[in-house]
Design an enzyme around this catalytic site. Structure first.
Site, PDB file in Angstrom:
ATOM      1  CE  LYS A 241      -3.934  -1.747   2.660  1.00 11.49           C
ATOM      2  NZ  LYS A 241      -5.033  -1.546   1.458  1.00 11.49           N
ATOM      3  NE  ARG A 315     -10.971  -9.752  -2.950  1.00 17.28           N
ATOM      4  CZ  ARG A 315     -10.881  -8.680  -3.881  1.00 17.28           C
ATOM      5  NH1 ARG A 315     -11.202  -9.237  -5.268  1.00 17.28           N
ATOM      6  NH2 ARG A 315     -11.225  -7.516  -3.595  1.00 17.28           N
TER       7      ARG A 315
END
Ligand code: BES
Ligand code: ZN
Ligand code: ZN
Length: 466
Positions: A241, A315
């Protein structure tokens, strides 16, 4: 701060709710007008010499009351009064308790000299205590559990990592009479949970799967499975990030924390439902051992996943936990809670939880009932077959990210859908709390940091199960 029901008691100051009409009829109308108070929503005005704190509301609805009480309590905590009283009844008591307990929340664990408030006693004055007692107790349990969730979300990743998350869950289980099973990496390997394991591989902390069970004394009306994303830190992994987006990523465990809060509620309200909580506690880091874009992972279900972005890690954890949970427990409902996508915030704004799933009835139950009187905001994001196609992979069964940049909250939901067994499709709902779980500025009864998103609307749903 103590908060209690009383019949009639003299407090240092008394809160009065006024809208534009009732303001004009108020005994102190002239004084209030002179002070510039026009009963605008969320405005407050002290009449110190009369012992009154006037609180402006647009009308008597509970959202407005909760909101202005949150403003009032913050001001009162910084004032010099020791006690405050509110007139309560069955209609407004929940909103007032939420305003006081949630709006007055502070997280001081990392302050060396936390400010001390003089405010000690909150009196809720009512004619007949027995009439409001049940609602009061229930509101306190739910608000306290919401603050419990906030505390964990706000805890820094050095203190709250997968093993300490598991320890905390074990402690809650012990205190609240829940069964608790923790799977470490050895057992996760045995279970072939390679997607979850890959995400946690570069972390110095072992990944943990937490399973808590609440069983009622009476026969359970329904069996409910709650699944939470518990990323104790999300650096993004090798798809790192940017610096500014990494700050706050301790909150990526908020789904798991909310699920713990819900377990606290069901056990303290002693609901007649059997509830299972499954939390995937993992830290997504970088290092020579990190999983990579281009890897292909074999998930527990056997479905192979092409990793195209290691920041779409939630996920990968959830697909294995959902698969495990479905094999472990046959339930009537399966709900998952996850700070899954920035795209959910883009779609719905920061205040609203995204709701996805196949069942029209469940969607209706949540959107129209559970959310509406819980004070939380829910917004539906519809699945469609065109978005589903964007998860196709050239090398594996499915890609962990969409090939197009739009609809990211829905494609994440559709990724999870791939791991929901056919017989469970209509029992499952996915809640994306990426926006609603954390805030950098106060809104409604939320203050800086974790909000406890999910706990209130889910408690409402669980309470009303027939
Ligand atoms: N934990 C983040 C999602 C998130 C972002 C939560 C901001 C709260 C605030 C998640 O793991 C993530 O990084 N998702 C990516 C997915 C993308 C790579 C497809 C995102 O949203 O950018
Ligand atoms: Zn991520
Ligand atoms: Zn994440």
């Amino acid at each position: 701060m103590n908060i209690d029901l009383v019949n009639d008691i003299k407090s240092d100051i008394k809160v009065e709710f006024l809208d534009k009409n009732t303001l004009k009829e108020h005994k102190r109308y002239k004084k209030l007008k002179k002070a510039g108070f026009v009963a605008e929503q969320d405005s407050i005005c002290f009449l110190h010499e009369k012992g009154i704190l006037a609180c402006g509301i647009e009308d008597n609805n509970t959202d407005n009351i909760r909101s202005v009480v949150s403003v009032a309590i913050k001001t009162l905590k910084n004032a010099n009064y020791k006690s405050v009283s509110f007139d309560v009844n069955n209609k407004n008591i929940k909103a007032i308790v939420e305003g006081v307990v949630l709006g007055g929340y502070e997280f001081n664990r990392y302050k060396s000299k936390p400010k001390k408030s003089k405010l000690k006693d909150i009196y809720l004055a009512c004619g007949d205590i027995n009439e409001v007692k049940e609602k009061f107790n229930e509101a306190i349990i739910i608000a306290d559990a919401t603050n419990f969730t906030r505390d964990i979300v706000n805890t820094i990743p050095e203190d709250l990592n997968p093993p300490s998350f598991a320890t905390l869950a074990r402690k809650l289980a012990k205190e609240n009479g829940l069964a608790c099973e923790i799977l470490g990496e050895k057992q996760l390997k045995k279970e072939k949970m390679e997607a979850m394991l890959a995400v946690g591989r570069a972390s110095r902390h072992d990944s943990k799967l937490i399973h808590l069970t609440y069983k009622p004394k009476k026969k359970a009306k329904k069996v409910v499975t709650l699944v939470g994303k518990g990323l104790t830190y999300d650096s993004g992994g090798l798809s790192l990030k940017p610096a500014a987006s990494m700050v706050t990523m301790k909150m990526d465990k908020a789904g798991g924390c909310a699920v713990l809060g819900m377990m606290k509620v069901v056990s303290e309200l002693k609901l007649d439902v059997e509830v299972h909580a499954f939390i995937g506690a993992v830290e997504n880091m970088i290092g020579g051992d990190a999983y990579k874009p281009d890897d292909v992972l074999v998930s527990r279900s056997g479905t192979t996943i092409e990793v195209r972005n290691t920041d779409a890690e939630g996920r990968l954890v959830l697909c294995d936990v959902l698969d495990y949970a479905q094999d472990k427990v046959k339930s009537d409902y399966i709900f998952d809670f996850a700070t899954l996508t920035g795209a959910c915030m883009v779609a719905l704004g920061q205040y609203t939880t995204g709701v996805m799933g196949h069942s029209t009835k469940l969607k209706h139950d949540f959107m129209m009932r559970a959310a509406m009187d819980s004070g939380e905001l829910l917004g539906h994001l519809p699945f469609n077959r065109h978005l589903k196609k964007l998860l196709k992979s050239g090398i594996a069964d499915i890609s962990n990210v969409s090939s197009k940049p739009y609809g990211g909250a829905i494609t994440a939901g559709l990724f999870l859908d791939r791991f929901i067994k056919e017989e469970n499709k209509d029992k499952w709902m996915h809640f994306d709390i990426a926006g609603s779980a954390y805030t950098d500025s106060p809104w409604d009864c939320n203050v800086y940091g974790g909000t406890g998103a999910g706990v209130r609307f889910m408690s409402n749903f669980l309470k009303n199960i027939k």
